[in-house]
Design a protein around this motif. Structure first.
Motif, short mmCIF file in Angstrom:
data_model
loop_
_atom_site.label_atom_id
_atom_site.label_comp_id
_atom_site.label_asym_id
_atom_site.label_seq_id
_atom_site.Cartn_x
_atom_site.Cartn_y
_atom_site.Cartn_z
N VAL A 90 0.97 -1.14 0.03
CA VAL A 90 -0.20 -0.06 0.01
C VAL A 90 0.86 1.33 -0.14
O VAL A 90 0.52 2.33 -0.55
CB VAL A 90 -0.91 0.02 1.15
N ALA A 91 1.89 1.30 0.94
CA ALA A 91 2.68 2.45 0.76
C ALA A 91 3.35 2.59 -0.52
O ALA A 91 3.91 4.04 -0.85
CB ALA A 91 3.91 2.09 2.03
N ALA A 92 3.68 1.64 -1.20
CA ALA A 92 4.35 2.03 -2.59
C ALA A 92 3.21 2.44 -3.62
O ALA A 92 3.72 2.79 -4.88
CB ALA A 92 4.98 0.63 -3.03
N GLN A 93 2.05 2.46 -3.43
CA GLN A 93 0.98 3.06 -4.33
C GLN A 93 1.04 4.72 -4.23
O GLN A 93 1.58 5.25 -3.51
CB GLN A 93 -0.30 2.43 -3.67
N PRO A 94 0.49 5.10 -5.31
CA PRO A 94 0.37 6.62 -5.64
C PRO A 94 -0.49 7.17 -4.25
O PRO A 94 -1.52 6.51 -3.68
CB PRO A 94 -0.45 6.67 -6.67
N GLU A 95 -0.54 8.34 -4.00
CA GLU A 95 -1.22 8.93 -2.64
C GLU A 95 -2.62 8.89 -3.05
O GLU A 95 -3.11 8.65 -1.91
CB GLU A 95 -0.72 10.72 -2.87
N SER A 104 -7.40 6.63 -0.49
CA SER A 104 -8.67 5.61 -0.70
C SER A 104 -8.61 4.25 0.29
O SER A 104 -9.58 4.08 0.90
CB SER A 104 -8.65 5.13 -2.32
N VAL A 105 -7.42 3.86 0.35
CA VAL A 105 -7.50 2.59 1.23
C VAL A 105 -7.61 3.01 2.59
O VAL A 105 -8.28 2.31 3.51
CB VAL A 105 -5.72 1.93 1.02
#
Length: 113
Positions: free
Chosen positions: A88-93, A98-99
């Motif tokens: 999740v941390a590697a995903q876009p802001e 959203s998460v």
């Protein structure tokens, strides 16, 4: 990596016979090489944990496999959760927001699904 005698000295309050029995019962799974058993730091930590549970918490030989199995499940779950957090941390802001919003919604709504 440590040899069996080194583990006995490092952990203390355990004898060779007990450690061999724990290996035979697969409570501890060191590597077996030509010179004997070789223990990783994780193996030594597990030996220490078993000794503490046996001596300090009075967990007997019948209960020990159950307790170790539950601990292994817990550690496995923590490892998978750490992978999820890293993913999740590697995903876009936008995805992270959203998460986080969905987690808050589920926590407030009591949705454990």
């Amino acid at each position: 990596m440590m040899a069996l005698e080194q583990v006995l000295a490092a952990v203390g309050r355990i004898d060779r016979r007990d450690l061999i029995l724990w290996i035979e019962r697969r409570w501890v799974r060191p590597q077996h090489e030509a010179g004997g058993y070789v223990f990783t730091d994780l193996d030594v930590a597990r030996v220490t944990l078993i000794r503490e549970m046996r001596d300090d918490m009075a967990i007997d030989d019948e209960a020990m496999p159950v307790v170790l199995g539950l601990l292994d499940q817990l550690y496995g779950t923590r490892r998978r959760l750490r992978h999820l957090v890293d993913a999740v941390a590697a995903q876009p802001e936008e995805v992270r927001r959203s998460v986080a919003a969905e987690l808050r919604r589920r926590a407030l709504g009591g949705d454990d699904a």
